[in-house]
Scaffold this active site. Structure first.
Site, PDB file in Angstrom:
ATOM      1  N   ASP A 225       0.828  -1.212   0.000  1.00 29.03           N
ATOM      2  CA  ASP A 225       0.000   0.000   0.000  1.00 29.03           C
ATOM      3  C   ASP A 225       0.857   1.255   0.000  1.00 29.03           C
ATOM      4  O   ASP A 225       2.018   1.237   0.401  1.00 29.03           O
ATOM      5  CB  ASP A 225      -0.916   0.021   1.239  1.00 29.03           C
ATOM      6  CG  ASP A 225      -0.117  -0.061   2.537  1.00 29.03           C
ATOM      7  OD1 ASP A 225       0.899  -0.785   2.562  1.00 29.03           O
ATOM      8  OD2 ASP A 225      -0.496   0.600   3.516  1.00 29.03           O
ATOM      9  N   GLU A 226       0.257   2.331  -0.441  1.00 30.04           N
ATOM     10  CA  GLU A 226       0.781   3.686  -0.263  1.00 30.04           C
ATOM     11  C   GLU A 226       2.287   3.764  -0.527  1.00 30.04           C
ATOM     12  O   GLU A 226       3.056   4.137   0.352  1.00 30.04           O
ATOM     13  CB  GLU A 226       0.462   4.174   1.164  1.00 30.04           C
ATOM     14  CG  GLU A 226      -1.034   4.268   1.409  1.00 30.04           C
ATOM     15  CD  GLU A 226      -1.400   4.683   2.823  1.00 30.04           C
ATOM     16  OE1 GLU A 226      -2.384   5.402   2.996  1.00 30.04           O
ATOM     17  OE2 GLU A 226      -0.699   4.272   3.783  1.00 30.04           O
TER      18      GLU A 226
ATOM     19  N   TRP B   8      -9.149  -2.229   0.924  1.00 30.71           N
ATOM     20  CA  TRP B   8      -9.220  -1.245   2.018  1.00 30.71           C
ATOM     21  C   TRP B   8      -9.705   0.119   1.564  1.00 30.71           C
ATOM     22  O   TRP B   8     -10.297   0.865   2.332  1.00 30.71           O
ATOM     23  CB  TRP B   8      -7.863  -1.128   2.732  1.00 30.71           C
ATOM     24  CG  TRP B   8      -6.785  -0.369   2.008  1.00 30.71           C
ATOM     25  CD1 TRP B   8      -5.944  -0.855   1.051  1.00 30.71           C
ATOM     26  CD2 TRP B   8      -6.404   0.998   2.207  1.00 30.71           C
ATOM     27  NE1 TRP B   8      -5.084   0.119   0.635  1.00 30.71           N
ATOM     28  CE2 TRP B   8      -5.334   1.271   1.341  1.00 30.71           C
ATOM     29  CE3 TRP B   8      -6.859   2.013   3.044  1.00 30.71           C
ATOM     30  CZ2 TRP B   8      -4.724   2.519   1.265  1.00 30.71           C
ATOM     31  CZ3 TRP B   8      -6.244   3.262   2.982  1.00 30.71           C
ATOM     32  CH2 TRP B   8      -5.183   3.504   2.092  1.00 30.71           C
TER      33      TRP B   8
ATOM     34  N   ASP C 103      -9.801   2.603  13.875  1.00 30.85           N
ATOM     35  CA  ASP C 103      -9.093   3.788  14.393  1.00 30.85           C
ATOM     36  C   ASP C 103      -9.947   5.039  14.170  1.00 30.85           C
ATOM     37  O   ASP C 103      -9.748   6.051  14.845  1.00 30.85           O
ATOM     38  CB  ASP C 103      -7.704   3.954  13.775  1.00 30.85           C
ATOM     39  CG  ASP C 103      -7.676   3.862  12.250  1.00 30.85           C
ATOM     40  OD1 ASP C 103      -8.530   3.144  11.677  1.00 30.85           O
ATOM     41  OD2 ASP C 103      -6.792   4.486  11.641  1.00 30.85           O
TER      42      ASP C 103
ATOM     43  N   TRP D 210      -5.386   0.567  13.157  1.00 25.76           N
ATOM     44  CA  TRP D 210      -4.118   1.291  12.963  1.00 25.76           C
ATOM     45  C   TRP D 210      -3.884   2.139  14.207  1.00 25.76           C
ATOM     46  O   TRP D 210      -4.818   2.753  14.729  1.00 25.76           O
ATOM     47  CB  TRP D 210      -4.200   2.171  11.714  1.00 25.76           C
ATOM     48  CG  TRP D 210      -4.465   1.386  10.469  1.00 25.76           C
ATOM     49  CD1 TRP D 210      -5.667   1.225   9.834  1.00 25.76           C
ATOM     50  CD2 TRP D 210      -3.517   0.614   9.720  1.00 25.76           C
ATOM     51  NE1 TRP D 210      -5.509   0.421   8.738  1.00 25.76           N
ATOM     52  CE2 TRP D 210      -4.203   0.031   8.639  1.00 25.76           C
ATOM     53  CE3 TRP D 210      -2.147   0.369   9.846  1.00 25.76           C
ATOM     54  CZ2 TRP D 210      -3.582  -0.788   7.697  1.00 25.76           C
ATOM     55  CZ3 TRP D 210      -1.519  -0.436   8.915  1.00 25.76           C
ATOM     56  CH2 TRP D 210      -2.233  -1.009   7.855  1.00 25.76           C
ATOM     57  N   THR D 211      -2.646   2.212  14.654  1.00 20.17           N
ATOM     58  CA  THR D 211      -2.456   2.711  16.025  1.00 20.17           C
ATOM     59  C   THR D 211      -1.722   4.056  16.127  1.00 20.17           C
ATOM     60  O   THR D 211      -1.175   4.365  17.187  1.00 20.17           O
ATOM     61  CB  THR D 211      -1.716   1.656  16.869  1.00 20.17           C
ATOM     62  OG1 THR D 211      -0.476   1.354  16.235  1.00 20.17           O
ATOM     63  CG2 THR D 211      -2.539   0.395  17.041  1.00 20.17           C
ATOM     64  N   GLU D 212      -1.738   4.863  15.065  1.00 22.08           N
ATOM     65  CA  GLU D 212      -1.060   6.164  15.189  1.00 22.08           C
ATOM     66  C   GLU D 212      -1.571   6.951  16.401  1.00 22.08           C
ATOM     67  O   GLU D 212      -0.772   7.584  17.107  1.00 22.08           O
ATOM     68  CB  GLU D 212      -1.288   7.017  13.929  1.00 22.08           C
ATOM     69  CG  GLU D 212      -0.552   6.537  12.704  1.00 22.08           C
ATOM     70  CD  GLU D 212      -1.393   5.608  11.844  1.00 22.08           C
ATOM     71  OE1 GLU D 212      -2.290   4.907  12.382  1.00 22.08           O
ATOM     72  OE2 GLU D 212      -1.145   5.565  10.625  1.00 22.08           O
TER      73      GLU D 212
END
Ligand code: ACM
Length: 546
Positions: free
Chosen positions: A319-320, A386, A413, A461-463
């Site tokens: 991804d990305e 996604w 998230d 996602w845990t940012e």
């Protein structure tokens, strides 16, 4: 006055319940367990959980006796199906199509025993716990009922991961997608490349809040799992019929690896020796160089990975991956010419195809985020859809397997309420009801194409989740709604009975309380769950912006 045989509400809801009656079977010290060969794991699990919660020994006993729990296999049933019978003439029988089915039946048994069955020691001696006479027949809708946990942005120590595997099992989820590497951290020991964890597993400081926030947590953050930790996690999951699918993200999201081994980056574009593990959020331009050296390096990583993870699927991210450095790099451009490729998108697809072939040759299957469709889908690869449903629809139509995890619906998230009290709110507002009404199979697909939808997955996602309590808050209660979508045979989204789900959740919140889960209460965050002054992205409808 509650009786030992109070009727109990189940989450996820089972296919069919016959009964229950207002009398039943009592769990006391006389109850024994008989386990068919292959179901010993569930026997151990029952003793460890119910035995501890009620202070009863659950001694091994003979087959076919009355005061017992009988764990039986029945190959005429679907592998994950079970039939739980609680009968006056018999006792308790869990019949499963495979050991996994028996295990899911045991999860239902625990829910039927009430909230105290979720504690680790008895709360009051002498209280009777029982199950009303009834027969429950149940089976999952999907074979892939997943949860992705990002341990790269914020590390989750091993005991927290084991706890999440228990929470997954309690909700009949069976695929743990383990996001082990990213720009902000490399979390798995690779013996032949020690700098991946020596250098790559920690950062000096961390952005606190959305990337536009001015706040920094001015202390080092880090951690990684040794290979023995990983073996323990995989074995713990397997005992709970959960498959661990590891993810090593390539060719983007790789700054931590490049910080550890600068030759992996585009050294003809930037000074990669000056890079450190990234301390903030967003999409990172520092991607892997498309060199033979990089391919050999990651083959080495994947070789160790295959030794540790028996899963059929191995996730390679994909991804990305911004293409700017490849556009500027004479070496990347030479590679494009040498391979006769049309451009940088095809270079990414060449990279992914390399690992698709490499994994296939070793009897495994590649899975990647839906960007792996760009520049041509790798043969035999499966897709985690996604960026909405579109990638999954395209992949299924092309005959590829798909896991549906659209960010618009099941990125946990993202904030779960539009109110000002939500901690560090990012992304779309997605309430408990929104998740309950999520439909994994898009109506555009024909039945044959829909057969390629292996199932669905919620992503964490845990940012903006700096510790396990924040993870709990984002995950719950929505993960319970998601589990019902993944397991139960629900009607079309608009016909789903959310009021009934909410009613059943009243019993389920008590179970989560007993398990010590820091969920978001229906009325909103508790004071200590708020993060006043920490910037999220308080504009609903804006694209998610991790
Ligand atoms: C992703 O959310 N970047 C897969």
């Amino acid at each position: 006055m509650p009786s030992a045989f109070d009727l109990v509400e189940l989450v996820p809801v089972p296919r069919a319940v016959n009964g229950p009656k207002r009398c039943g079977v009592v769990i006391d010290e006389n109850i024994t367990v008989w386990a068919a060969p292959g179901t010993e794991g569930t026997e151990r699990w029952l003793r460890a959980t119910l035995g501890a919660a009620f202070g009863v020994p659950l001694r091994p006993g003979p087959q076919g006796v009355r005061d017992s729990v009988q764990l039986c296999l029945d190959d005429t049933m679907e592998p994950e199906a079970y039939k739980l019978s609680v009968l006056a003439t018999w006792g308790i029988e869990i019949r499963g199509g495979s050991p996994a089915g028996v295990f899911w039946g045991a999860q239902t048994l625990r829910q039927l025993l009430g909230r105290h069955a979720f504690r680790r020691a008895p709360v009051r001696p002498g209280i009777m716990y029982g199950i009303p006479h009834q027969i429950i027949e149940d089976a999952p809708r999907f074979r892939w009922r997943g949860l992705m946990l990002d341990v790269a942005r914020h590390f989750m120590p091993k005991d927290g991961v084991l706890r999440y595997l228990d929470l997954m099992a309690a909700h009949k989820l069976n695929v743990f997608h383990f996001h082990l590497t990213d720009d902000q951290g490399w979390r798995i020991e690779i013996e032949r490349y020690p700098r991946l964890t020596e250098v790559g597993s920690w950062r000096a400081r961390t952005k606190f809040g959305h990337r536009a926030s001015p706040l920094w947590e001015e202390k080092p953050h880090g951690g990684f799992y040794t290979q023995d930790d990983i073996r323990e996690i995989v074995a713990y999951a397997a005992e709970r019929h959960i498959t661990v699918v590891p993810e090593i993200d390539v060719p983007g999201h790789s700054q931590a690896a490049i910080a550890a081994y600068p030759e992996l980056g585009n050294t003809d574009v930037i000074d990669t020796t000056a890079l450190s593990v990234w301390d903030t959020w967003g999409i990172n331009p520092n991607v892997l160089a498309p060199t033979d050296n990089t391919l050999r390096f990651y083959e080495g990583v994947f070789e160790e990975l295959l030794e540790l993870f028996p899963s059929e699927f191995i996730h390679v991210g994909g991804d990305e991956c911004p293409k700017d450095q490849w556009r500027q790099s004479p070496a990347a451009q030479a590679r494009i010419r040498e391979l006769g490729l049309a451009g940088e998108d095809q270079l990414q697809s060449w990279f992914i195809r390399h690992f698709d072939k490499w994994l296939s040759a070793r009897g495994r299957r590649l899975i990647g985020w839906d960007e792996i469709l760009e520049g041509g889908l790798a043969d035999g690869a499966a897709v985690s859809s996604w960026r909405g449903y579109a990638g999954g629809i395209a992949a299924a139509r092309a005959g590829h397997d798909v896991v549906m995890c659209p960010e618009q619906q099941v990125y946990l998230d993202h904030r779960q309420d539009g109110g000002a009290d939500e901690p560090v709110p990012i992304g779309f507002v997605r309430t408990l009801e929104d998740v309950y009404r999520f439909e994994p199979v898009p109506s555009e697909l024909t039945p044959k194409e829909a057969g390629h939808v292996l199932g669905t997955q919620a992503n964490l996602w845990t940012e903006v989740m700096e510790d396990p309590a924040r993870v709990d808050y984002q995950a719950f209660p929505r993960l319970a709604a998601f589990a019902e979508v993944a397991w139960s045979a629900l009607p079309a989204p608009e016909e789903r009975d959310f009021a009934d789900f909410e009613r059943r959740m009243e019993a389920h919140y008590e179970r989560l309380d007993a398990l010590g889960v820091g969920y978001r209460p229906p009325a909103g965050p508790r004071p200590w769950q708020r993060r006043p002054g920490v910037l999220g992205r308080p504009i609903d409808g804006a694209p998610p912006n991790r």
